[in-house]
Design a protein around this motif. Structure first.
Motif, PDB file in Angstrom:
ATOM      1  N   LYS A  41       0.857  -1.174   0.000  1.00 47.65           N
ATOM      2  CA  LYS A  41       0.000   0.000   0.000  1.00 47.65           C
ATOM      3  C   LYS A  41       0.898   1.230   0.000  1.00 47.65           C
ATOM      4  N   GLU A 113      -9.420   5.363   7.341  1.00 51.67           N
ATOM      5  CA  GLU A 113      -8.978   5.031   5.994  1.00 51.67           C
ATOM      6  C   GLU A 113      -9.372   6.177   5.075  1.00 51.67           C
ATOM      7  N   THR A 115      -9.551   6.969   1.050  1.00 53.26           N
ATOM      8  CA  THR A 115      -9.471   6.244  -0.216  1.00 53.26           C
ATOM      9  C   THR A 115      -8.395   6.840  -1.112  1.00 53.26           C
ATOM     10  N   THR A 121      -9.417   0.104  -4.241  1.00 48.37           N
ATOM     11  CA  THR A 121     -10.043   0.889  -3.181  1.00 48.37           C
ATOM     12  C   THR A 121     -11.393   0.332  -2.781  1.00 48.37           C
ATOM     13  N   ASP A 125     -10.748  -0.802   0.923  1.00 52.73           N
ATOM     14  CA  ASP A 125     -11.114   0.272   1.849  1.00 52.73           C
ATOM     15  C   ASP A 125     -12.586   0.267   2.232  1.00 52.73           C
ATOM     16  N   LYS A 129     -11.512  -3.838   4.884  1.00 50.81           N
ATOM     17  CA  LYS A 129     -10.983  -3.221   6.098  1.00 50.81           C
ATOM     18  C   LYS A 129     -12.056  -2.947   7.146  1.00 50.81           C
ATOM     19  N   LEU A 143     -14.206   6.207   7.326  1.00 51.73           N
ATOM     20  CA  LEU A 143     -13.793   6.140   5.929  1.00 51.73           C
ATOM     21  C   LEU A 143     -14.000   7.509   5.306  1.00 51.73           C
ATOM     22  N   ASP A 145     -14.002   9.058   1.960  1.00 49.69           N
ATOM     23  CA  ASP A 145     -14.097   8.576   0.587  1.00 49.69           C
ATOM     24  C   ASP A 145     -13.939   9.739  -0.380  1.00 49.69           C
TER      25      ASP A 145
END
Length: 194
Positions: A41, A113, A115, A121, A125, A129, A143, A145
Motif C-alpha cells: 500500500k 482510511e 481512499t 479501493t 477500503d 478493512k 472512511l 471517501d
C-alpha cells in the motif's frame, strides 16, 4: 495504489520479517497481510496525507491524552488472518509503547482510511478493512471517501461487521461516536479531492 502479491506458503511470521526489513527503506510502501495475502500500500502523500494531518488536530484537541498515529500497523486477528495498516489509528498516547510495528487492537478508539484513486479501493477500503476492524472490536472506523466526497462513520462492531454506518457528504458536520466523541466539520475535505 495497492499491489497484491500472490505467493503460496508465505506465513504471517515470514511476512512480518520481510515487512520489517522493507520499512527501513526510505519511501518504502506500507505492507499489509490481509486474509492470508500480502499487499503493498502506497503511503499517504499529497492530498491524502494532508487529510490525515488535518484529522490529527481535532482528535488531539478533543482529548489531549489521545493521538492519531499515522503509521501504526495492527494485528487484525484470526478473522482476516493477518495485519492491516490503516491510514490513521486513534488511541491513547501510550497504547503502542513496547508493541513494535504490529500492535494488538486493544485500546484503539478508531481507525481511519482515506481512499486512494486505484482499482483496489472499493474492495479493500470499503469492504475488507471495515470487516477486519469490526472483527477486532475497534469501536469506530472512519472512511474518508474521496471518490464519492462522503464520510462514512462505522460504529457498533458486533465482531463481524459494524452495525451502524452513517454517511454524510463533505461540507456537513458529522458526529464521531463515543469513545471518540468528536463533532467533525468536514468542509475542509472539499479542498483535497481532484
Amino acid at each position: 495504489m495497492i499491489f497484491v502479491v500472490e505467493r503460496s506458503g508465505l506465513t504471517q511470521e515470514a511476512f512480518e520479517e520481510f515487512a520489517g526489513q522493507a520499512q527501513r527503506v526510505e519511501e518504502a510502501p506500507w505492507l499489509e497481510f490481509l486474509n492470508g495475502k500480502p499487499a503493498f500500500k502506497v503511503r499517504p502523500y499529497g492530498s491524502r496525507g494532508r487529510i490525515v494531518e488535518w484529522l490529527t488536530c481535532p482528535c488531539a484537541q478533543a482529548d489531549q491524552g489521545n493521538w492519531l498515529f499515522a503509521a501504526q500497523g495492527l494485528r487484525v486477528g484470526t478473522y482476516r488472518k493477518g495485519n492491516a495498516r490503516p491510514d490513521g489509528v486513534l488511541a491513547p498516547l501510550d497504547t503502542f509503547v513496547g508493541q513494535g510495528e504490529w500492535a494488538g487492537p486493544d485500546g484503539v478508539l478508531m481507525v481511519v482510511e482515506v481512499t486512494s484513486y486505484d482499482e483496489d479501493t472499493d474492495r479493500r477500503d470499503r469492504v475488507e478493512k471495515p470487516r477486519a476492524h469490526a472483527g477486532t472490536g475497534i469501536p469506530a472506523h472512519l472512511l474518508i471517501d474521496r471518490d464519492t466526497c462522503e464520510i462514512k462513520v462505522h460504529s457498533q462492531p458486533d465482531g463481524v461487521r459494524y452495525e451502524q454506518v452513517v454517511t454524510v457528504p463533505y461540507g456537513k458536520t458529522v458526529e464521531l461516536p463515543d469513545p471518540v466523541g468528536i463533532e467533525l466539520d468536514t468542509e475542509p475535505l472539499k479542498n483535497w479531492v481532484r
